[in-house]
Design an enzyme around this catalytic site. Structure first.
Site, PDB file in Angstrom:
ATOM      1  CB  SER A 121     -12.997   1.304  -4.892  1.00  0.00           C
ATOM      2  OG  SER A 121     -11.952   1.249  -5.851  1.00  0.00           O
TER       3      SER A 121
ATOM      4  CE1 TYR B 232     -10.174  -2.097  -1.828  1.00  0.00           C
ATOM      5  CE2 TYR B 232     -10.139  -1.629  -4.173  1.00  0.00           C
ATOM      6  CZ  TYR B 232     -10.177  -1.187  -2.869  1.00  0.00           C
ATOM      7  OH  TYR B 232     -10.222   0.159  -2.601  1.00  0.00           O
TER       8      TYR B 232
END
Ligand code: NAP
Length: 252
Positions: free
Chosen positions: A147, A161
């Site tokens: 990501s 995250y």
């Protein structure tokens, strides 16, 4: 002619979003598809029908990628249905609810790490056992889902995250080098803001509308645009690419 005809792709978390877009793209190239999901049986069933209508074999397996039992059950189901896969897309991932670090719930943190880190590592382990020429396999390719959060840190939203996706980058680099001479290429895509349900699941259904215009390209990306990068990294066209982390971020 596609180099993917008759090959088998295993996708963790393939019922919706980026995983489902990758399933459709690879099926269009002639690849048989096995994917896992955890809760949305209706989406999994609909995708399976769509893939079969494209003329490939498709198998949906309900199994939790955040547990070892679930991961092993998924791989064993694919072993029985298709034999060893050629391609593995390590895609299942969750953000957890948006929160500042000071308010982070312990159970939520554990779940994010279980799915995004523990599950991803186990997926790579099971993939290598089947693909590696050192283990009697015929080689193949793995794409992990990282990501842009790794670089941005995601303050005030989900630092936990971002941290978990940092582990994906280390996994990608280390494993790529470990198995480079065993017939396996290991790469990652690092998406930015992509139009999927993940933002609503995090509790911010308006996230794309809010942040999209600030992306240098001026909009959020699509799951299909992300799947194109995955397909290329898996394909023979990327035969000299391993250990790469490809941003799919619109310049973000
Ligand atoms: P999504 O739309 O929320 O879809 C997630 C998929 O994963 C669903 O098919 C879901 O199954 C499955 N899944 C979730 N947890 C699972 C578990 N424990 N076991 C098995 N399957 C599970 O997510 P997405 O946006 O496509 O994200 C895919 C990957 O890209 C993730 O790793 C994510 O972190 C990464 N990513 C996404 C973005 C973005 O903006 N969308 C940006 C950067 C990175 P059910 O349908 O059964 O729930």
């Amino acid at each position: 002619m596609s180099d993917m005809i008759g090959k088998c792709a295993l996708i963790t978390g393939g019922s919706r979003g980026i995983g489902a877009a990758a399933a459709r793209l690879l099926a269009a190239a002639g690849c048989n598809i096995a994917f896992s999901y955890v809760s949305d049986t209706a989406a999994a069933t609909a995708l399976t029908s769509d893939l079969e209508a494209m003329g490939v074999k498709a198998r949906a397996v309900k199994a939790d990628m955040g547990t070892e039992d679930g991961m092993l059950a998924f791989f064993q189901s694919v072993d029985q249905a298709f034999g060893a896969p050629d391609y593995v897309i390590n895609n299942a991932g969750i953000t957890g609810a948006i929160t500042k670090v000071a308010e982070l719930d312990t159970a939520e943190l554990r779940r994010v790490v279980d799915v995004n880190v523990f599950g991803a590592m186990l997926c790579c382990r099971e993939a290598v056992k089947r693909l590696s020429t050192a283990h009697g396999g015929r080689g193949g390719a793995i794409v992990n889902l990282s990501s842009a959060a790794v670089r941005l840190g995601s303050p005030n939203e989900f630092v936990h995250y971002a941290m978990s996706k940092g582990a994906i980058d280390s996994l990608t680099l280390g494993l790529a080098r470990e198995v480079a001479q065993e017939g396996i290429r290991v790469n990652a895509v690092a998406p930015g803001l992509i139009e999927t349900d993940i933002h609503a699941s995090a509790g911010a259904p308006d996230r794309l509308e809010r942040l999209g215009p600030g992306v240098p390209i001026g909009r959020a990306g699509t799951a299909e645009e992300t799947a194109e990068a995955i397909r290329w990294l898996l394909s023979d066209a990327a035969s000299y690419v391993t250990g790469a982390i490809l941003p799919v971020t619109g310049g973000r």
